[in-house]
Design an enzyme around this catalytic site. Sequence first.
Site, mmCIF file in Angstrom:
data_model
loop_
_atom_site.group_PDB
_atom_site.id
_atom_site.type_symbol
_atom_site.label_atom_id
_atom_site.label_comp_id
_atom_site.label_asym_id
_atom_site.label_seq_id
_atom_site.Cartn_x
_atom_site.Cartn_y
_atom_site.Cartn_z
ATOM 1 N N CYS A 184 21.254 -18.471 -9.462
ATOM 2 C CA CYS A 184 21.673 -18.957 -10.775
ATOM 3 C C CYS A 184 21.626 -17.823 -11.795
ATOM 4 O O CYS A 184 22.367 -16.856 -11.675
ATOM 5 C CB CYS A 184 20.838 -20.159 -11.185
ATOM 6 N N HIS A 240 21.056 -23.853 -6.573
ATOM 7 C CA HIS A 240 19.635 -24.221 -6.518
ATOM 8 C C HIS A 240 19.380 -25.014 -5.240
ATOM 9 O O HIS A 240 20.245 -25.748 -4.764
ATOM 10 C CB HIS A 240 19.253 -25.080 -7.720
#
Length: 493
Positions: free
Chosen positions: A336, A433
């Site tokens: 991310c 994630h």
Amino acid sequence: MKQLKPIMIVGTCSDAGKSVINAGICRILKQDGYSPAPYKAQNMSLNSYATPEGLEIGRAQATQAEACGIPCHSDMNPVLLKPTGEMVSQVVLNGKPIGNRSAYEYFRSEDSNVLFDAAYAAFERLSQRFSPIVLEGAGSISELNLKKRDIVNMRMAIRTGADVYLVSDIDRGGVIGSVYGSIMLLDEEERKHIKGIIINKFRGDITLFDDGRKIIEDLTGVPVVGVVPYFRDIYVEEEDSVVLEQKKRTAMAGKVNVAVVLLNQMSNFTDFDALQHDGRVNLFYSDQSSEIQKADIVILPGSKSTLKDLKGLQTKGLDKLIKSMHANGKTVIGICGGYQMLGKSINDPEGIEGSIKQLNGLDLLPVETTITDEKQTVQTRFQFLDKQDWCEGYEIHMGQTKVLDEAPFLLTLDDGSQEGVYKSERCWGSYMHGILDNQVVINQLLEPYANATESGMSYKEFKDKEYDKLADHLRANLDIDYMYRTMHGEEKK
């Protein structure tokens, strides 16, 4: 559906163990044939999760939904505050961001009333599908300065008619004072909802607290429904960043040392919990060069304020250290915000994250990122590199990342699209994630350092068994029969 009154777990302080107790009670109710669902009106956390509908909630409620054996939903956490620094938080309402607010703006009475009504509407929707609802409070129930604007503790308990159980952490000390003070600071109507007290994190012989239990009951008129022993052998994901203090370990001989770079605005640190439970790995968090340089693998995690955290890395010289480690054969990956940092540059022309408009990245991956105000929130399945196994993960990010050359993609998503960049087995990045919750990804990451693959159950199966262990632990130490009687409307113990 068997109907029970809602039950609410509140605390005398932060980190008293409310979230874990809530998860355990959810699992007990599921085991006993009910259809429970978790609920927290307002959560403040940088650890969030994407629902199947592509909405965003706090990670704790997603974990509690797992314990219930149901998909998570935005109604389980209708208000989520994600701190961005400088006393400002992004406000997520019913799973979607509605803007940034300062603490002063957020806690104005007119705002809290609107959010209170919206949060209660979510509770009502949830109540139509599940029973009982297991609510969770936040922080202390007796912060009088916040009471008029509170939407998550006793005000919500009264509106929902919930039976309330007060959890206190005896490991901190002063448990009798904290329990007595918390209850006595409530008004008469609020105290009527307190049905029991749970003493949590007790170390040693529980019978030594028999006198303490009686003293608390005599002082408050409320039964102590259990004393829960401290445990280290049961694992439940936690979202409170205070647990990171326990993870600031150091390198260890005979293990694959994995350093997660500790960022000021780090988000979703649960991304690395599966790695932590791999027997080949010693995982630790650090922002110190002397510790990070001992690692075999360095991970740049997600961040709520990527540019600020990248600037922090540069100020400490960690960007140069990480690049040097990669040049010397160590593995560096980013997830991310960390993926964005590994690129050539991050641009924020509209000032969405703050005053920093542009920074050069570590230039380890051929990508550049532009911060946008559109948030991508989605659960998805994917295949990692050329592996045939289907994996699971989720995206929560703001920004568009452009791949600048023909570097291979890391993931193939179930809709046929591709994501992330694979430079080599020692350098890659992705927005995904939960990518490291999948054993096939862990095995590939560790392959240069550990010959044998980790066998045994999947991470999902592991977590499911841990919920059962937690339920057994609570059944052995709480008066569950009494708690059921109160949920059935019977007042006496």
